[in-house]
Every structure is written in structure tokens, then in C-alpha cells.
Design a protein around this motif. Structure first.
Motif, PDB file in Angstrom:
ATOM      1  N   PRO A 135       0.847  -1.212   0.000  1.00 36.24           N
ATOM      2  CA  PRO A 135       0.000   0.000   0.000  1.00 36.24           C
ATOM      3  C   PRO A 135       0.876   1.254   0.000  1.00 36.24           C
ATOM      4  O   PRO A 135       1.984   1.264   0.534  1.00 36.24           O
ATOM      5  CB  PRO A 135      -0.784  -0.123   1.293  1.00 36.24           C
ATOM      6  CG  PRO A 135      -0.053  -1.119   2.121  1.00 36.24           C
ATOM      7  CD  PRO A 135       0.739  -1.988   1.187  1.00 36.24           C
ATOM      8  N   LEU A 136       0.368   2.285  -0.649  1.00 36.30           N
ATOM      9  CA  LEU A 136       1.085   3.556  -0.699  1.00 36.30           C
ATOM     10  C   LEU A 136       0.994   4.248   0.654  1.00 36.30           C
ATOM     11  O   LEU A 136      -0.040   4.187   1.326  1.00 36.30           O
ATOM     12  CB  LEU A 136       0.482   4.462  -1.794  1.00 36.30           C
ATOM     13  CG  LEU A 136       0.593   3.935  -3.216  1.00 36.30           C
ATOM     14  CD1 LEU A 136      -0.177   4.842  -4.160  1.00 36.30           C
ATOM     15  CD2 LEU A 136       2.054   3.869  -3.637  1.00 36.30           C
ATOM     16  N   PRO A 137       2.075   4.899   1.054  1.00 37.05           N
ATOM     17  CA  PRO A 137       2.016   5.604   2.336  1.00 37.05           C
ATOM     18  C   PRO A 137       1.039   6.770   2.261  1.00 37.05           C
ATOM     19  O   PRO A 137       0.925   7.407   1.230  1.00 37.05           O
ATOM     20  CB  PRO A 137       3.448   6.094   2.560  1.00 37.05           C
ATOM     21  CG  PRO A 137       4.132   5.950   1.259  1.00 37.05           C
ATOM     22  CD  PRO A 137       3.346   4.980   0.419  1.00 37.05           C
ATOM     23  N   GLU A 138       0.348   6.978   3.354  1.00 30.26           N
ATOM     24  CA  GLU A 138      -0.598   8.077   3.372  1.00 30.26           C
ATOM     25  C   GLU A 138       0.157   9.385   3.525  1.00 30.26           C
ATOM     26  O   GLU A 138       1.129   9.481   4.244  1.00 30.26           O
ATOM     27  CB  GLU A 138      -1.589   7.873   4.516  1.00 30.26           C
ATOM     28  CG  GLU A 138      -2.494   6.688   4.281  1.00 30.26           C
ATOM     29  CD  GLU A 138      -3.539   6.544   5.369  1.00 30.26           C
ATOM     30  OE1 GLU A 138      -3.842   7.542   6.049  1.00 30.26           O
ATOM     31  OE2 GLU A 138      -4.042   5.432   5.526  1.00 30.26           O
ATOM     32  N   GLY A 139      -0.306  10.416   2.816  1.00 28.40           N
ATOM     33  CA  GLY A 139       0.390  11.642   2.689  1.00 28.40           C
ATOM     34  C   GLY A 139       0.292  12.587   3.773  1.00 28.40           C
ATOM     35  O   GLY A 139       0.977  13.356   4.235  1.00 28.40           O
TER      36      GLY A 139
END
Length: 66
Positions: free
Chosen positions: A62-66
Motif C-alpha cells: 500500500p502507498l504511504p498516506e500523505g
């Protein structure tokens, strides 16, 4: 290859012979069975190719949350 003997209704076999355009009852029934199996393999391949993008999407972290 092993052989199997089966009994089928004559009208059914004659209809298969006419639809398959084959003069031998054995060949007509064999053609139908081979077509049925091939259709199943094509369906499996089509379903697998449709599921492939979903499977590969699930494998990415999963992409890291910004």
C-alpha cells in the motif's frame, strides 16, 4: 488411451451426428466431448486473464498516506 463404452439414446446420437456433420456415431460423440472440454479450457483461461489484474494489484504494497 483407455476406452470407455457407454449407451446413449439413438435419437440423441443421430441428432449429434447431423449437427456435427459426422457419419460415425463414435466420431460425433467424441467431437462433442472434445469441444465441451476445449470450451471449458477457454473459459478457464478467460476467467484467469480477467482475474490477473486484480491479483497483481493486490501484491503491491500500500502507498504511504500523505
Amino acid at each position: 488411451m483407455a476406452k470407455v463404452n457407454i449407451s446413449l439414446d439413438a435419437e440423441l446420437v443421430v441428432e449429434v451426428m447431423v449437427l456435427a456433420g459426422v457419419g460415425s456415431p463414435q466420431d460425433a460423440v467424441e467431437a462433442v466431448v472434445r469441444d465441451y472440454i476445449a470450451r471449458g479450457h477457454r473459459t478457464e483461461a478467460r476467467i484467469q486473464s480477467q482475474d490477473e489484474p486484480r491479483r497483481t494489484a493486490d501484491t503491491h504494497p500500500p502507498l504511504p498516506e500523505g
